[in-house]
Write an enzyme that holds these catalytic residues in place. Structure first.
Site, PDB file in Angstrom:
ATOM      1  N   GLY A  11       0.840  -1.205   0.000  1.00  0.00           N
ATOM      2  CA  GLY A  11       0.000   0.000   0.000  1.00  0.00           C
ATOM      3  C   GLY A  11       0.871   1.249   0.000  1.00  0.00           C
ATOM      4  O   GLY A  11       1.906   1.277   0.644  1.00  0.00           O
ATOM      5  N   ASP A 115       5.355  -4.717   5.829  1.00  0.00           N
ATOM      6  CA  ASP A 115       5.512  -6.107   6.251  1.00  0.00           C
ATOM      7  C   ASP A 115       5.550  -7.097   5.071  1.00  0.00           C
ATOM      8  O   ASP A 115       6.487  -7.892   4.936  1.00  0.00           O
ATOM      9  CB  ASP A 115       4.340  -6.405   7.208  1.00  0.00           C
ATOM     10  CG  ASP A 115       4.338  -7.825   7.679  1.00  0.00           C
ATOM     11  OD1 ASP A 115       5.401  -8.270   8.139  1.00  0.00           O
ATOM     12  OD2 ASP A 115       3.295  -8.483   7.584  1.00  0.00           O
ATOM     13  N   GLY A 116       4.547  -7.040   4.203  1.00  0.00           N
ATOM     14  CA  GLY A 116       4.454  -7.986   3.084  1.00  0.00           C
ATOM     15  C   GLY A 116       5.643  -7.865   2.141  1.00  0.00           C
ATOM     16  O   GLY A 116       6.276  -8.867   1.776  1.00  0.00           O
ATOM     17  N   THR A 137       5.134   2.306   6.044  1.00  0.00           N
ATOM     18  CA  THR A 137       3.713   2.005   6.255  1.00  0.00           C
ATOM     19  C   THR A 137       3.079   3.016   7.203  1.00  0.00           C
ATOM     20  O   THR A 137       3.707   3.427   8.188  1.00  0.00           O
ATOM     21  CB  THR A 137       3.443   0.589   6.823  1.00  0.00           C
ATOM     22  OG1 THR A 137       2.086   0.505   7.242  1.00  0.00           O
ATOM     23  CG2 THR A 137       4.320   0.224   8.003  1.00  0.00           C
ATOM     24  N   ASP A 139       0.886   2.164   9.100  1.00  0.00           N
ATOM     25  CA  ASP A 139       0.487   1.383  10.280  1.00  0.00           C
ATOM     26  C   ASP A 139       1.529   1.403  11.402  1.00  0.00           C
ATOM     27  O   ASP A 139       1.207   1.082  12.547  1.00  0.00           O
ATOM     28  CB  ASP A 139       0.230  -0.082   9.890  1.00  0.00           C
ATOM     29  CG  ASP A 139      -0.758  -0.222   8.747  1.00  0.00           C
ATOM     30  OD1 ASP A 139      -1.606   0.670   8.596  1.00  0.00           O
ATOM     31  OD2 ASP A 139      -0.660  -1.210   8.001  1.00  0.00           O
ATOM     32  N   ARG A 174     -23.833  14.771  19.869  1.00  0.00           N
ATOM     33  CA  ARG A 174     -23.778  13.409  19.327  1.00  0.00           C
ATOM     34  C   ARG A 174     -22.540  12.670  19.802  1.00  0.00           C
ATOM     35  O   ARG A 174     -21.557  13.276  20.248  1.00  0.00           O
ATOM     36  CB  ARG A 174     -23.687  13.472  17.797  1.00  0.00           C
ATOM     37  CG  ARG A 174     -25.003  13.681  17.121  1.00  0.00           C
ATOM     38  CD  ARG A 174     -24.778  13.898  15.641  1.00  0.00           C
ATOM     39  NE  ARG A 174     -26.045  13.889  14.931  1.00  0.00           N
ATOM     40  CZ  ARG A 174     -26.206  14.371  13.703  1.00  0.00           C
ATOM     41  NH1 ARG A 174     -25.195  14.908  13.060  1.00  0.00           N
ATOM     42  NH2 ARG A 174     -27.382  14.319  13.126  1.00  0.00           N
ATOM     43  N   GLY A 182      -4.667   0.846  10.226  1.00  0.00           N
ATOM     44  CA  GLY A 182      -3.593   0.386  11.109  1.00  0.00           C
ATOM     45  C   GLY A 182      -3.431  -1.128  11.147  1.00  0.00           C
ATOM     46  O   GLY A 182      -2.598  -1.647  11.869  1.00  0.00           O
ATOM     47  N   ARG A 287      -3.729   7.617   3.622  1.00  0.00           N
ATOM     48  CA  ARG A 287      -2.567   7.223   2.815  1.00  0.00           C
ATOM     49  C   ARG A 287      -2.197   8.275   1.774  1.00  0.00           C
ATOM     50  O   ARG A 287      -1.146   8.155   1.127  1.00  0.00           O
ATOM     51  CB  ARG A 287      -2.864   5.890   2.118  1.00  0.00           C
ATOM     52  CG  ARG A 287      -3.056   4.706   3.038  1.00  0.00           C
ATOM     53  CD  ARG A 287      -2.201   3.541   2.630  1.00  0.00           C
ATOM     54  NE  ARG A 287      -2.437   3.122   1.268  1.00  0.00           N
ATOM     55  CZ  ARG A 287      -3.118   2.020   0.913  1.00  0.00           C
ATOM     56  NH1 ARG A 287      -3.628   1.241   1.852  1.00  0.00           N
ATOM     57  NH2 ARG A 287      -3.251   1.702  -0.343  1.00  0.00           N
TER      58      ARG A 287
END
Ligand code: F6P
Length: 360
Positions: A11, A115-116, A137, A139, A174, A182, A287
């Site tokens: 990503g 990570d990937g 990332t 995340d 509200r 993440g 992103r």
């Protein structure tokens, strides 16, 4: 002349272009190397689609979000979707990717990824490719580094959203829920929640009890505060409950795409408190856009360090921030375990001290 390759995988996130720029400029300026940029991440490596990156190609991009090289979070050379006899099948195309690198005379490869992509980088390294990783990332879930680039910008975006939600929440009395990204780590929710003055922060590392969340809202009402702000990480879940999954992407390193916890939470809160509740899913806004100054600086440091790491012959490694220094660790260490929020992290303690509930 030495030639190196660079690609952006997984990503996208703000700061990718700043890393590409720093890799290219330092490789050319400091070492006189040529830089090849593969298009669309590992897809470009398998399909041999690339372009030469010279100084002109990386000029004027430090502030630009996205990646000039393109990316994908689906294509893995070790498990690559190909068409055979009209059928789509997964094949190991890593030998093809390595052959392409050899044919181009590329001596080392910079993989900018999360990570990937770093898992794939490590597998390529085990096949003999001279790889250096750069931790990317929003995340912030990569071990072995204080922070990944892109995270600071995502936190700033989420904090800005909370500031806006605050004013409308207060006007309408509200409950406002902001669902942030993440994956399985709560870093964005935690930092943005604290910075944005949230009343409740729900993160994957601390499963919540819905009754406690409802009680926090009720207590605020009792003190005259007729609105509440909740930040929920997409990977958060109720104690004993399941992750809320939005879709599956089978060809991806991690096929699970999270999303939807905000709506579940809203239904539960309305049922328990009777208070009107609205949900904002921040999604890919986190992103996109320009990197913060922090991310531009970190990306530049990482990019230059990656090239220096190649020059030092330190392959199978990842550049990492160990404040105040940029250093390296092995890819094996970096991908061993996801970096989650420790439940006793000082920021969790500080958040609790200022009255924020984690629903635990
Ligand atoms: O890893 C980055 C990230 O944005 C996660 O926070 C999120 O869960 C995932 O990617 C979304 O992936 P996609 O872009 O495939 O929807």
């Amino acid at each position: 002349m030495k030639r190196i390759g660079v690609l952006t995988g997984g990503g996208d996130c703000p700061g990718l272009n700043a890393v590409i720029r720093a890799v290219t400029k330092s490789a050319i300026n400091l070492y006189g190397w040529e830089v090849i940029g593969f298009e669309d991440g590992f897809k470009g490596l398998v399909e041999n689609t690339y372009r030469v990156l010279d100084l002109a190609a990386v000029s004027g991009i430090i502030h630009r979000g996205g990646t000039i090289l393109g990316t994908t979070n689906r294509d893995n050379p070790f498990n690559y979707l190909v068409e055979e006899n009209g059928q789509k099948v997964f094949r190991d195309m890593s030998a093809q990717a390595i052959k392409n690198l050899e044919n181009l005379g590329i001596e080392a490869l910079v993989v900018i990824g999360g990570d990937g992509s770093l898992h794939i980088a490590y597998n390529l390294f085990k096949q003999g490719v001279k790889v250096v990783g750069v931790p990317k990332t929003i995340d912030n879930d990569i071990s072995g580094t204080d922070v990944t680039f892109g995270f600071d910008t995502a936190v700033a975006t989420a904090t800005g959203a909370l500031d806006k939600l605050h004013t409308t929440a207060e006007s309408h009395h509200r409950v406002m829920i902001l669902e942030v990204m993440g994956r399985y780590a709560g870093w964005i929710a935690l930092e943005a929640g604290v910075a944005g003055g949230a009343d409740v922060i729900l993160i994957p590392e601390i499963p919540y009890h819905i009754e406690n969340v409802a009680q926090t809202i009720a207590k605020r009402e009792a003190t005259g505060k007729k609105f509440s702000i909740i930040v929920v990480a997409e990977g958060a879940r109720e104690e004993g409950g399941d992750l809320v999954v939005q879709r599956l992407v089978p060809e991806s390193h991690d096929p699970i795409r999270l999303g939807g916890i905000g709506n579940k939470l809203a239904e539960d809160i309305e049922r328990l408190t009777g208070r009107e509740t609205r949900v904002t899913v921040l999604g890919h806004l986190q992103r996109g856009g320009s990197p913060t100054a922090f991310d531009r600086i970190l990306s530049t440091r990482y990019g230059v360090a990656a090239v220096d790491t190649i020059a030092a012959g330190n392959f199978g490694s990842m550049v990492s921030l160990r404040t105040p220094f940029v250093t390296t660790i092995t890819l094996q260490e970096a991908i061993g375990e996801l970096k989650k929020v420790p439940v006793d992290h000082d920021l969790v303690q500080a958040a609790k001290a200022v009255g924020i509930s984690f629903g635990d």
